[in-house]
Design an enzyme around this catalytic site. Structure first.
Site, short mmCIF file in Angstrom:
data_model
loop_
_atom_site.label_atom_id
_atom_site.label_comp_id
_atom_site.label_asym_id
_atom_site.label_seq_id
_atom_site.Cartn_x
_atom_site.Cartn_y
_atom_site.Cartn_z
N GLY A 116 0.81 -1.21 0.00
CA GLY A 116 0.00 0.00 0.00
C GLY A 116 0.84 1.26 0.00
CG ASN A 118 13.65 1.46 -7.58
OD1 ASN A 118 13.59 1.43 -8.80
ND2 ASN A 118 13.14 2.44 -6.85
CE LYS A 120 13.97 3.09 -12.15
NZ LYS A 120 12.90 2.37 -11.48
CG ASN A 153 17.40 3.64 -9.57
OD1 ASN A 153 16.91 4.73 -9.88
ND2 ASN A 153 16.70 2.53 -9.55
CG ASN A 171 18.30 7.20 -6.73
OD1 ASN A 171 18.28 7.93 -7.72
ND2 ASN A 171 17.29 6.41 -6.42
CB SER A 202 13.12 7.61 -4.37
OG SER A 202 14.17 6.82 -4.87
#
Lengths: 294, 294
Positions: free
Chosen positions: B8, B99, B176, B180, B184, B242
């Protein structure tokens, strides 16, 4: 004895406040505004709950007078080049109290017979143009770079502003440089108080790697140095290093005088200062990021 | 077709909001509270000025039902181990959208005949238990890891939530991962928006060193990759990665799934990932610093 203090930053104001109790002190500032404020309102020194006020003569540096016995140069290393021209024709003895070691090559070229080097282990915070807070009691260490060491044996408050004479200026400065190199850039990049370097296991790993690298470049004992620096981190656990404060307040840092010098020496000694280089670049970038955000 | 969405968080809610327009969707949450809120109030999706509401079935994961055709696993990589036990007895096809690449070794051990891997290039921000903001339009890429790729060709909004099928899951994920790994951790340590990596000359130097290191480990073209990543930095110049948001909000980051994987691969390939190691330790330290300050 007449003393001129060059620089109206936190260290200049701290020296002026304490030395003006025993000596005839003139403080030389970059701006006319600051000299005016000090002349009119005096210097305010805050120590704990106590605020003391002293009248001190102040002048902008371009109106510098001759006749002082000693000039104490309290500007940051990266501002030294701006004040050297005012010193050249002055016969006073000089005492330099910059961080790092990159100023030595400039100091060496001066014609003066008596040059001393000092390091300041006090905590001081400038609150405004004429108010200084003495946030951490420490000592000032001084040693002769050229000429007579006796000139720097000043009378000053033995408890609050002690002066300690050292034999070997290079050893004294190197120790301070290594401390600064191992604490300041790391805390500035990580946004961490000094004590975090010991408490946070990941930061401690970085701190150990950095100490190993820096002590390796200068061939000093890693174990002794690490113990010494850890003691400083413990004593100043909740303090922010000056470099972290500089980054937070978007000021230029002393990274060139500190890690810049370490990298220069590494290159001369054919060593590879990998972590120092990275931290150097990160701090330079943070300085630039601060500028852009203004 | 019945779809179960596990997780969620921002990505789980985003998938549920878009896919529930065409499919019978159940969302599985960690807490009973979130499932309750979603059942009662529906999912709210904010896109620009538009807010749309959909009723979606939601259940706490420990009450997971069988009978779904596809389960899309939208939890963070470091929470995957907590949900794997719920998947083991379910015969649905599985689509994993984590990720990094460190989850592949866990996924591989599952007995399922059909496993797909997806990567999500959307920006999404969870505002509360049932409200999701779609902050950046992107695509979802999917490829078969095991079994049939057709299972993941979902009908969904072609403009707002497109799905793109890829041939080679490893190549897709690696690309990807490298993006990242290069954006990141650097932005998280430096506290910089993505665009700063290009604009700030010192940060750009670090970014180039890191790209060189990471592409070197995986033997991919540095020039191509750098151009690709720079394009992403330009397009998302003002966005925070993120990982930077995780650090700022004192959450655990995906550093293990990203640089942890890079370092593991470097070790297998006998390469020395100096900058990756340093950034890894700094991010781990920042995570810990965040915890201590709570």
């Amino acid at each position: 004895m007449k003393i001129g203090i060059i620089g109206g930053g936190s260290i200049g104001l701290l020296f002026a406040a304490y030395l003006s109790r025993d000596y005839n002190v003139t403080i030389y500032t970059r701006t006319e505004r600051q000299a005016d404020v000090i002349c009119k309102q005096g210097l305010q020194l805050i120590l704990g709950e106590t605020v003391s006020s002293t009248m001190v003569e102040a002048l902008p540096i371009r109106e510098m007078k001759t006749g002082a016995d000693l000039l104490i140069v309290c500007v940051k290393s990266y501002h030294l080049k701006d004040v050297l021209s005012y010193l050249r024709d002055n016969r006073a003895a000089l005492l330099f109290v910059q961080n790092g070691m990159s100023h030595l090559s400039q100091v060496e070229k001066l014609p003066h017979h008596n040059i001393g080097i000092g390091i300041v282990e006090h905590g001081a915070l400038k609150l405004n143009d004429h108010t200084i807070k003495h946030t951490g009691l420490g000592v000032t260490r001084a040693a002769a770079f050229r000429g007579h060491a006796d000139l720097y044996k000043l009378k000053a408050d033995k408890n609050l502003f002690p002066l300690v004479m050292e034999q070997d200026y290079y050893e004294m400065m190197l120790k301070k440089l290594i401390v600064n190199a191992c604490i300041n850039p790391l805390t500035a990049v990580l946004g961490a108080a000094n004590g975090e370097l010991l408490k946070n296991t990941h930061y401690y790993k970085l701190f150990q790697t950095l100490t190993e690298e820096v002590t390796g470049i200068f061939n000093v004992s890693k174990a002794d140095m690490q113990e010494y620096i850890e003691g400083i981190c413990r004593k100043t656990a909740l303090n922010k290093s000056s470099m972290l404060r500089d980054i937070e307040e978007k000021r230029v840092t002393e990274i060139d005088a500190i890690l810049g010098f370490v990298m220069e020496q590494a290159s001369i000694r054919k060593k590879e200062p990998a972590l120092s280089k990275l931290l150097y670049t990160m701090v330079k970038g943070k300085e630039l990021q601060g500028e852009e955000m203004d």
